[in-house]
Motif scaffolding. Structure first.
Motif, mmCIF file in Angstrom:
data_model
loop_
_atom_site.group_PDB
_atom_site.id
_atom_site.type_symbol
_atom_site.label_atom_id
_atom_site.label_comp_id
_atom_site.label_asym_id
_atom_site.label_seq_id
_atom_site.Cartn_x
_atom_site.Cartn_y
_atom_site.Cartn_z
ATOM 1 N N TYR A 368 0.830 -1.212 0.000
ATOM 2 C CA TYR A 368 0.000 0.000 0.000
ATOM 3 C C TYR A 368 0.862 1.259 0.000
ATOM 4 O O TYR A 368 0.622 2.197 -0.768
ATOM 5 C CB TYR A 368 -0.907 0.005 1.238
ATOM 6 C CG TYR A 368 -2.249 -0.650 1.061
ATOM 7 C CD1 TYR A 368 -2.416 -1.764 0.231
ATOM 8 C CD2 TYR A 368 -3.362 -0.180 1.724
ATOM 9 C CE1 TYR A 368 -3.646 -2.364 0.088
ATOM 10 C CE2 TYR A 368 -4.606 -0.770 1.580
ATOM 11 C CZ TYR A 368 -4.747 -1.862 0.765
ATOM 12 O OH TYR A 368 -5.978 -2.453 0.615
ATOM 13 N N GLU A 369 1.848 1.302 0.891
ATOM 14 C CA GLU A 369 2.706 2.480 0.992
ATOM 15 C C GLU A 369 3.434 2.748 -0.323
ATOM 16 O O GLU A 369 3.553 3.901 -0.764
ATOM 17 C CB GLU A 369 3.712 2.294 2.129
ATOM 18 C CG GLU A 369 3.068 2.304 3.508
ATOM 19 C CD GLU A 369 3.998 1.779 4.579
ATOM 20 O OE1 GLU A 369 5.163 1.459 4.243
ATOM 21 O OE2 GLU A 369 3.576 1.686 5.740
ATOM 22 N N HIS A 370 3.907 1.679 -0.938
ATOM 23 C CA HIS A 370 4.591 1.822 -2.228
ATOM 24 C C HIS A 370 3.670 2.443 -3.273
ATOM 25 O O HIS A 370 4.066 3.349 -4.023
ATOM 26 C CB HIS A 370 5.082 0.465 -2.695
ATOM 27 C CG HIS A 370 5.485 0.427 -4.139
ATOM 28 N ND1 HIS A 370 6.655 0.960 -4.598
ATOM 29 C CD2 HIS A 370 4.835 -0.074 -5.228
ATOM 30 C CE1 HIS A 370 6.739 0.787 -5.909
ATOM 31 N NE2 HIS A 370 5.643 0.171 -6.311
ATOM 32 N N LEU A 371 2.434 1.947 -3.321
ATOM 33 C CA LEU A 371 1.512 2.416 -4.360
ATOM 34 C C LEU A 371 0.995 3.821 -4.070
ATOM 35 O O LEU A 371 0.777 4.611 -5.002
ATOM 36 C CB LEU A 371 0.335 1.443 -4.484
ATOM 37 C CG LEU A 371 0.682 0.041 -5.008
ATOM 38 C CD1 LEU A 371 -0.554 -0.843 -5.012
ATOM 39 C CD2 LEU A 371 1.280 0.117 -6.405
ATOM 40 N N ILE A 372 0.808 4.143 -2.798
ATOM 41 C CA ILE A 372 0.222 5.438 -2.463
ATOM 42 C C ILE A 372 1.227 6.576 -2.633
ATOM 43 O O ILE A 372 0.934 7.607 -3.230
ATOM 44 C CB ILE A 372 -0.353 5.408 -1.040
ATOM 45 C CG1 ILE A 372 -1.609 4.489 -1.001
ATOM 46 C CG2 ILE A 372 -0.737 6.815 -0.570
ATOM 47 C CD1 ILE A 372 -2.121 4.199 0.395
ATOM 48 N N ASP A 373 2.440 6.380 -2.099
ATOM 49 C CA ASP A 373 3.368 7.508 -2.168
ATOM 50 C C ASP A 373 4.810 7.130 -2.426
ATOM 51 O O ASP A 373 5.697 7.993 -2.345
ATOM 52 C CB ASP A 373 3.267 8.323 -0.861
ATOM 53 C CG ASP A 373 3.589 7.494 0.372
ATOM 54 O OD1 ASP A 373 3.148 7.902 1.463
ATOM 55 O OD2 ASP A 373 4.258 6.445 0.250
#
Length: 382
Positions: A368-373
């Protein structure tokens, strides 16, 4: 607080993987989690997940879902203006691609091998299954390249998609949920109960379990604790007409606490999925749930099951189509309660050390963190 939206037009609102594991764990991790599903009302669940379902009723037919449910799910999800959208059904692929074109970040959670599953759908004419499976494979492969990311539930499924945008989030059991079930009733004091909780269909081996019970009923006072919904009227009529139905305690659809109570009193669990193309290559959440509850597991002898069960020495695998073979395995476990108890304990230990959902959550949040920011690299896919 980062808002994420999970979307399903097919699964029940309180689906184990979607609602309990993914949404519930993400809420604990600090995300503002919204689940859009055919729920009928909007509400805040006890696990902190906001359910959006007002005006969306469950539809049974594919065409009715496409025409009525899918547009509502997408419209409500987009109104949330989330940082990330995570959907769980192949029928949402085209709307998800349109969301991507509109600039939204979207994850496709692939629960099953879709082309393999199509090959056994009873409502599709037999002559159309192979061509439709081929088309579904091509569409899914093409569409996956447009997604922000792919979440796969098994290594076999993960290998179908690009490793650069895919993460493997195994469908393991939530270890913390099963701790009390392991301690509730001493194994030696339990009746000769067999547990199966899940969808009751031709593919899930309940008929073969009853046939096996007919063989061992002369030796043991065996009963099947059966929970779940019938997939169709035909399988319900078949099972209710079986000689062994008098030895079935049918509980209907069960809540999680009700399921845990049955597991805590049973001698073993059965996960005798039949050898369909999809069942053979996908992992079985039910295997992990039985292990987590401390039950020895009798399962189909597919590699996806035997690698786990034989590796942990927590049960036995057998030909799921052969009632005689199934009866032999169950009779052996009933006849040696000390060995069966030890198998159950090893299975529970394996969940805690290797196969817990808790071990998968960091992979999901990192993804999630990779995809979000872009603050972190995605977890490895395999």
């Amino acid at each position: 607080m980062t808002k994420v939206v999970h979307m399903t037009s097919v699964h029940r609102t309180y689906d184990t993987r979607i609602f309990i594991k993914e949404c519930g764990s993400l809420a604990v991790a600090g995300y503002d989690v919204v689940l859009v599903a055919a729920h009928g009302v909007d509400e805040l669940a006890d696990n902190g997940v906001r359910i959006r379902g007002r005006g969306i009723s469950r539809q049974t037919g594919v065409w009715r879902r496409w025409l009525l449910t899918v547009p509502l799910v997408v419209r409500i999800a987009l109104a949330e203006r989330a940082a990330l959208y995570h959907f769980h059904d192949p029928e949402l692929i085209i709307p998800a691609l349109l969301m991507r074109l509109a600039g939204r970040k979207v994850i496709y959670d692939v629960h099953e091998h879709v082309p393999a599953a199509i090959r056994t759908k009873h409502y599709i004419p037999r002559a159309l299954r192979l061509p439709l499976a081929w088309i579904a494979d091509r569409v899914e492969q093409w569409a996956s390249r447009g997604m922000s990311g792919i979440v796969a539930t098994s290594p076999h499924i993960a290998r179908r998609f690009s490793p650069e945008r895919t993460v493997l989030i195994d469908n393991f059991a939530l270890s913390s949920e099963f701790q009390e079930a392991r301690r509730r009733v001493p194994y030696a004091e339990r009746p000769f109960w067999i547990a199966y909780v899940g969808l009751i269909s031709d593919e899930h081996g309940v008929l073969q379990t009853l046939d096996a019970m007919a063989i061992i009923a002369a030796t043991y006072d065996v009963r099947l604790q059966l929970g779940g919904n019938f997939a169709n009227q035909a399988i319900e009529d078949t099972l209710r007409g079986h000689l062994m139905w008098s030895r079935v305690d049918y509980h209907g659809f069960m809540s999680r606490p009700e399921m845990l109570d049955i597991f805590a009193q049973s001698r073993l669990g059965v996960v005798l999925y039949q050898p369909t193309p999809n069942n053979v290559v996908t992992s079985a959440n039910k295997v992990f749930e039985n292990m987590a509850a401390g039950l020895p597991v009798v399962a189909a002898d597919f590699k996806t099951r035997s690698d786990v069960i034989d590796g942990a020495a927590c049960g036995a695998t057998t030909d799921p189509t052969d009632p005689v073979a199934i009866a032999e395995v169950i009779g052996r476990l009933f006849g040696d309660p000390a060995a069966a108890d030890a198998m159950g304990r090893r299975g529970a230990a394996a969940i805690d050390s290797q196969f817990s959902w808790e071990s998968q959550m960091p992979r999901l949040t990192t993804f999630y963190e990779h995809l979000i920011d872009g603050r972190a690299r995605p977890a490895d896919s395999c």
